[in-house]
Scaffold this motif. Structure first.
Motif, mmCIF file in Angstrom:
data_model
loop_
_atom_site.group_PDB
_atom_site.id
_atom_site.type_symbol
_atom_site.label_atom_id
_atom_site.label_comp_id
_atom_site.label_asym_id
_atom_site.label_seq_id
_atom_site.Cartn_x
_atom_site.Cartn_y
_atom_site.Cartn_z
ATOM 1 N N ASN A 166 -7.732 6.553 -2.332
ATOM 2 C CA ASN A 166 -6.519 7.191 -2.536
ATOM 3 C C ASN A 166 -5.493 5.722 -1.583
ATOM 4 N N ILE A 167 -5.461 5.105 -1.148
ATOM 5 C CA ILE A 167 -5.457 4.456 -1.528
ATOM 6 C C ILE A 167 -4.312 2.762 -1.946
ATOM 7 N N GLY A 182 -0.014 11.177 -3.416
ATOM 8 C CA GLY A 182 1.343 11.536 -2.572
ATOM 9 C C GLY A 182 3.246 10.692 -3.526
ATOM 10 N N HIS A 228 0.512 5.588 -0.462
ATOM 11 C CA HIS A 228 -0.931 6.863 -0.422
ATOM 12 C C HIS A 228 -0.876 6.965 -2.383
ATOM 13 N N THR A 255 0.900 -1.376 0.082
ATOM 14 C CA THR A 255 -0.050 -0.238 0.193
ATOM 15 C C THR A 255 0.880 0.990 -0.294
#
Ligand SMILES: [Zn+2]
Length: 544
Positions: free
Chosen positions: A273-274, A229, A226, A224
């Motif tokens: 978003n993961i 990010g 971000h 996993t």
């Protein structure tokens, strides 16, 4: 028509009333006793069919159903063994001494998300999202119990040597158990098996039929991160699932016409978003011979490995179910067919026909009356390239001992299996009468087998010669595969409490329809008593 033919026709029509295909088989009066015994249990059959319908348990969750039916069998002198083959809801019920051992089986489980109010021709769930008997497995074990009680009564009265073993098809909709029963030797000392399955006709068959199948879940493990990010630090398990699916869909063009491959993404990650660290896809691979299923399974495994390699993830394979291609025993099918013809179709009333028509009209199916004639014996399929269809893990037993399936008329023609429309009739007089007819055909066929060693020999000879010439049993299970008993755990933790208020109370109500306040036949315009609707999970049907 010549005079001889007329006499023959008269004799044949008389045999419909007096079941006896051949003087060498079980005596006529014994068979009449079995039929009378089953008719004396008509009320009991209705209560059992309705009760199991109301329990509505999916694969590996048949706890209440199992407790209910084994309690009835125990009270009638059967020895119960629970938890066979390492499956908590599986059991056997045995009775008798010496002589042949005949196994009687039928499936018990239902399907996720197909809850349906019985006797209602509109689609109306009892509990939205809950499981339901959208294939009619609720009628099979009640039928076998009624048959077993009749056989036992006749055998006791006439001191016939022989043994019975009843067993449930657990998680059939997941093709989840019968191969494990075989691996565990459940049928090691069994001489022959009669399996029953709900249908809208009354029939049996021999030779090759339903597809073989492997059900396998591929779980990819990545890393996993971000997703906005630092996506470059992630390794998406969902990417691997999607690459596998795309690859399989391209590969489909180059697979034999007979194969059937389908999948659902059983875990697609948490939120966008993961980068998904874990994702799973669940495949069914089907074809009509052991070798072809194995080839397809190998392609699936290779494609999963390739998808893992392409995404820098790892993959684990978990077999969730399997079914051998079906193959019915010819001598047993001939015996059963004669008995099916002797029993004949149930006597449908105008109400039964009206309900069937209401279901078909309301659901825009082809209108076709409930059948009034039994189906002629079906032999091996005639198409040179079979093109698909479902599976039933009875195949694994069919390749272990001489076995047939008797299909009995408890459902409405043209409804869709694995669907709410196939649940509508399953706690109505149509289901009850079909189960009574099926129980008679089973009882008569078992008496023939018990009392005629020649017939059992013929069945075994066919199994050892003709059937083995066609193919050999090649189980898809490895030594480390275990039954997927976890599959419906969470699901039933949610739905069992919501379903409990609707269990059938046979002490208070004559029928389940009475308990639900449903008229029979119930027009689609009739208001159905409001049944509390808890929130739906949107689950859909699986398996089979
Ligand atoms: Zn089934």
């Amino acid at each position: 028509m010549t005079a001889t033919r007329k006499i023959l026709a008269l004799l044949l029509s008389a045999s419909i009333l007096t079941p006896l295909p051949s003087a060498a088989l079980a005596p006529q009066d014994y068979k009449q006793e079995a039929i009378a015994n089953i008719e004396s249990h008509t009320k009991m059959i209705q209560v059992m069919v309705d009760t199991v319908f109301s329990y509505g348990e999916p694969g590996f969750q048949e706890f209440r159903t199992g407790a209910y039916v084994t309690d009835i069998l125990a009270k009638n002198g059967f020895k119960i063994t629970k938890g066979v083959a390492g499956i908590p809801t599986a059991w056997t019920a045995t009775w008798g001494e010496g002589g042949p051992l005949i196994a009687l089986g039928s499936d018990e489980d239902d399907l996720r998300g197909v809850s349906q109010i019985p006797g209602d021709p509109k689609i109306e769930p009892m509990v939205p999202g809950a499981p339901g008997h959208g294939e009619g497995h609720n009628s099979g074990m009640p039928l076998q119990i009624a048959a077993a009680l009749a056989i036992k009564a006749v055998m006791e009265k006439h001191h016939i040597k022989g043994r019975l073993m009843l067993w449930p098809g657990i998680a059939e909709e997941l093709l989840g158990t019968k191969a494990f029963y075989v691996r565990d030797g459940l049928f090691k000392n069994v001489d022959a098996c009669i399996f029953t399955h709900v249908a809208n006709d009354f029939s049996t068959a021999y030779g090759p039929s339903s597809n073989g199948m492997v059900s396998v879940e591929y779980t990819f493990h990545g890393k996993t991160a971000h997703a906005a990010g630092d996506p470059w630090d992630g390794r998406s398990a969902l990417d691997a699932v999607e690459i596998m699916d795309v690859a399989m869909n391209f590969r489909r063009e180059h697979l034999p016409l007979s194969q059937r491959t389908h999948y659902v993404i059983s875990n697609g990650g948490g939120q966008p978003n993961i980068v998904p660290g874990v994702a799973s896809v669940w495949y069914y691979f089907r074809d009509y011979t052991f070798d072809r299923v194995k080839e397809l399974y190998d392609i699936g495994n290779k494609t999963a490995d390739a998808a893992a390699m392409a995404t820098d993830t790892t993959v684990e394979h978990k077999l969730l179910g399997t079914a051998a291609p079906n193959y019915g025993n010819k001598p047993m099918a001939l015996l059963a067919q004669a008995n099916i013809e002797a029993v004949g179709m149930p006597k449908w009333t105008a109400d039964d026909q009206a309900f069937a028509k209401l279901v078909q009209e309301t659901q825009h199916f082809k209108v076709e009356a409930l059948k009034d004639k039994v189906t002629p014996l079906r032999g091996p399929r005639e198409d040179s390239v079979p093109t698909g269809g479902g599976s039933d893990d009875i195949g694994d037993i069919m390749w272990t001992i001489p076995t047939i399936t008797i299909r009995y008329p408890s459902n409405v023609p043209n409804t869709i299996a694995h669907n709410v429309t196939a649940a509508m009739a399953m706690a109505t007089p149509i289901a009850h009468k079909g189960a009574v007819a099926g129980a008679k055909a089973v009882a008569l066929t078992v008496l023939d087998l018990m009392m005629t060693p020649d017939e059992l020999t013929k069945a075994k000879d066919f199994f050892n010669s003709e059937q083995q010439k066609y193919d050999h049993y090649k189980p898809f299970l490895s030594a480390t595969d275990v039954p997927a008993i976890h599959v419906n755990d969470d699901y039933m933790r949610t739905y069992r409490p919501l379903m409990e208020p609707y269990y059938y109370d046979s002490k208070k109500y004559d029928s389940y329809l009475d308990q639900l306040g449903i008229k029979y036949p119930n027009p689609p315009t009739a208001p159905i008593r409001k049944i509390t609707p808890p929130k739906s999970s949107g689950d859909t049907a699986s398996g089979g």
